[in-house]
Motif scaffolding. Structure first.
Motif, PDB file in Angstrom:
ATOM      1  N   ALA A 242      28.772   4.615   0.019  1.00  0.00           N
ATOM      2  CA  ALA A 242      27.322   4.598  -0.186  1.00  0.00           C
ATOM      3  C   ALA A 242      26.707   5.644   0.736  1.00  0.00           C
ATOM      4  O   ALA A 242      26.070   5.329   1.746  1.00  0.00           O
ATOM      5  CB  ALA A 242      26.759   3.209   0.085  1.00  0.00           C
TER       6      ALA A 242
ATOM      7  N   ARG B 260      26.082  -1.868  -6.803  1.00  0.00           N
ATOM      8  CA  ARG B 260      24.776  -1.481  -7.340  1.00  0.00           C
ATOM      9  C   ARG B 260      24.852  -0.998  -8.785  1.00  0.00           C
ATOM     10  O   ARG B 260      23.852  -1.062  -9.506  1.00  0.00           O
ATOM     11  CB  ARG B 260      24.169  -0.373  -6.464  1.00  0.00           C
ATOM     12  CG  ARG B 260      23.852  -0.817  -5.056  1.00  0.00           C
ATOM     13  CD  ARG B 260      23.172   0.274  -4.252  1.00  0.00           C
ATOM     14  NE  ARG B 260      24.071   1.397  -3.953  1.00  0.00           N
ATOM     15  CZ  ARG B 260      23.710   2.479  -3.266  1.00  0.00           C
ATOM     16  NH1 ARG B 260      22.463   2.580  -2.821  1.00  0.00           N
ATOM     17  NH2 ARG B 260      24.578   3.441  -3.011  1.00  0.00           N
TER      18      ARG B 260
ATOM     19  N   ASP C 167      26.940  -1.275   3.315  1.00  0.00           N
ATOM     20  CA  ASP C 167      25.676  -1.720   2.715  1.00  0.00           C
ATOM     21  C   ASP C 167      24.509  -1.567   3.690  1.00  0.00           C
ATOM     22  O   ASP C 167      23.374  -1.890   3.368  1.00  0.00           O
ATOM     23  CB  ASP C 167      25.779  -3.154   2.207  1.00  0.00           C
ATOM     24  CG  ASP C 167      25.840  -4.188   3.321  1.00  0.00           C
ATOM     25  OD1 ASP C 167      26.051  -3.811   4.498  1.00  0.00           O
ATOM     26  OD2 ASP C 167      25.695  -5.400   3.024  1.00  0.00           O
TER      27      ASP C 167
ATOM     28  N   THR D 291      23.015  -7.041   0.057  1.00  0.00           N
ATOM     29  CA  THR D 291      22.213  -6.715  -1.118  1.00  0.00           C
ATOM     30  C   THR D 291      22.708  -7.481  -2.346  1.00  0.00           C
ATOM     31  O   THR D 291      23.875  -7.428  -2.699  1.00  0.00           O
ATOM     32  CB  THR D 291      22.275  -5.201  -1.393  1.00  0.00           C
ATOM     33  OG1 THR D 291      21.848  -4.501  -0.230  1.00  0.00           O
ATOM     34  CG2 THR D 291      21.407  -4.826  -2.580  1.00  0.00           C
TER      35      THR D 291
ATOM     36  N   GLU E 269      30.772  -0.541  -3.046  1.00  0.00           N
ATOM     37  CA  GLU E 269      30.427   0.538  -2.130  1.00  0.00           C
ATOM     38  C   GLU E 269      30.402   0.048  -0.684  1.00  0.00           C
ATOM     39  O   GLU E 269      30.058  -1.091  -0.397  1.00  0.00           O
ATOM     40  CB  GLU E 269      29.060   1.112  -2.482  1.00  0.00           C
ATOM     41  CG  GLU E 269      28.992   1.791  -3.837  1.00  0.00           C
ATOM     42  CD  GLU E 269      27.602   2.309  -4.129  1.00  0.00           C
ATOM     43  OE1 GLU E 269      27.362   3.514  -3.944  1.00  0.00           O
ATOM     44  OE2 GLU E 269      26.746   1.494  -4.529  1.00  0.00           O
TER      45      GLU E 269
ATOM     46  N   ILE F 168      23.049   5.466   1.732  1.00  0.00           N
ATOM     47  CA  ILE F 168      22.689   4.440   2.713  1.00  0.00           C
ATOM     48  C   ILE F 168      23.039   4.891   4.119  1.00  0.00           C
ATOM     49  O   ILE F 168      22.263   4.699   5.059  1.00  0.00           O
ATOM     50  CB  ILE F 168      23.387   3.113   2.372  1.00  0.00           C
ATOM     51  CG1 ILE F 168      22.829   2.541   1.064  1.00  0.00           C
ATOM     52  CG2 ILE F 168      23.227   2.100   3.508  1.00  0.00           C
ATOM     53  CD1 ILE F 168      23.508   1.273   0.599  1.00  0.00           C
TER      54      ILE F 168
ATOM     55  N   LEU G  31      28.993  -4.672  -1.387  1.00  0.00           N
ATOM     56  CA  LEU G  31      27.875  -4.047  -2.105  1.00  0.00           C
ATOM     57  C   LEU G  31      28.308  -3.595  -3.492  1.00  0.00           C
ATOM     58  O   LEU G  31      29.326  -2.928  -3.643  1.00  0.00           O
ATOM     59  CB  LEU G  31      27.358  -2.848  -1.304  1.00  0.00           C
ATOM     60  CG  LEU G  31      26.241  -2.025  -1.970  1.00  0.00           C
ATOM     61  CD1 LEU G  31      24.978  -2.863  -2.171  1.00  0.00           C
ATOM     62  CD2 LEU G  31      25.937  -0.782  -1.138  1.00  0.00           C
TER      63      LEU G  31
END
Length: 240
Positions: free
Chosen positions: A195, A146, A155, A46, A152, A198, A144
């Motif tokens: 995360a 965000r 991902d 990401t 995090e 996710i 990751l």
């Protein structure tokens, strides 16, 4: 860890089928040529795989390899770098562990990579010393980001990652020490979190593993087109 050959600047055209990336070389005698590179990263990547992203590619010398380029680094929008090749985290960790540069694992005499344990598993690193229990260390590459400076993991959903946590818990139950080592493979973060939105299953497995006595540590990495080195310890949220 230093890159054995100079990396080559390129621009991303597209990443597809997870392990392939089309790019345009931006320097050297083949500048302007579009090539296909291997992308050694099964995750979502990401924010790192937007068309036009500045890349650093490694030329592949092995004649048996079909693709002649390997994607190693992606430039971050605010400056700095992220590591794309997830296998490099283990190389960085291995060098640092053998050099005694990870304070959480000081005092171990032997560092073995890919050691067998359990029924059919391999641990990234098995640390041994005469005066203490063995320590099983699983390394994860974290890319990751965000929000703010929070890195995090994961991902993308990772049933394999949850299984690793269960296996580490089993080793603690047998009297060994076990730990996760999260290496932040980007230069714009200063802490690590889960995360859970996710992959709720991984977050739940992490909580169970921590309750069972599995430790969790994180480190930054110093990333340049010349190489990658272990950086400072970082806090893990939830607290390790």
């Amino acid at each position: 860890m230093e890159f054995p050959l100079p990396l080559v600047k390129a621009r991303l055209v597209r990443r597809y089928k997870r392990f392939l990336a089309d790019a345009v070389l931006a320097e050297g005698p083949r500048a302007g040529e579009e090539i296909t590179a291997h992308c050694a990263n099964p995750g979502a990547m990401t924010g790192l795989a937007e068309p036009g992203t500045e890349m650093r590619l490694a030329p592949v010398a092995d004649p048996a390899r079909k693709l002649r380029w390997s994607w190693k680094l992606a430039a971050l929008p605010g400056g700095g770098w992220a590591t794309v090749d997830t296998s490099l985290a283990n190389k960085v960790a291995g060098e640092a562990l053998r050099a005694g540069l990870v304070p959480a694992f000081a005092g171990f005499d032997e560092v073995r990579a890919e050691a067998r344990y359990g029924e059919r598993s391999r641990i990234d690193f098995l640390l041994s010393a005469r005066d203490r229990p063995d320590c099983y260390v699983e390394v994860k590459s974290v890319t990751l980001r965000r929000e703010g400076r929070l890195a995090e993991f994961p991902d993308a959903k990772t049933a394999r990652g949850a299984r690793h946590l269960e296996e580490l818990s089993a080793m603690v139950g047998q009297g060994a020490r076990a730990a996760m080592l999260y290496l932040v493979q980007r230069t714009d973060c200063d802490r690590v979190g889960l995360a859970a939105d996710i992959d709720p299953a991984y977050a739940a497995a992490f909580a169970r593993a921590r309750a069972a006595g599995v430790e969790a540590f994180a480190h930054a990495c110093e990333i340049t087109p010349e190489g990658i080195r272990l950086g400072a310890p970082l806090p893990v949220i939830p607290p390790a």
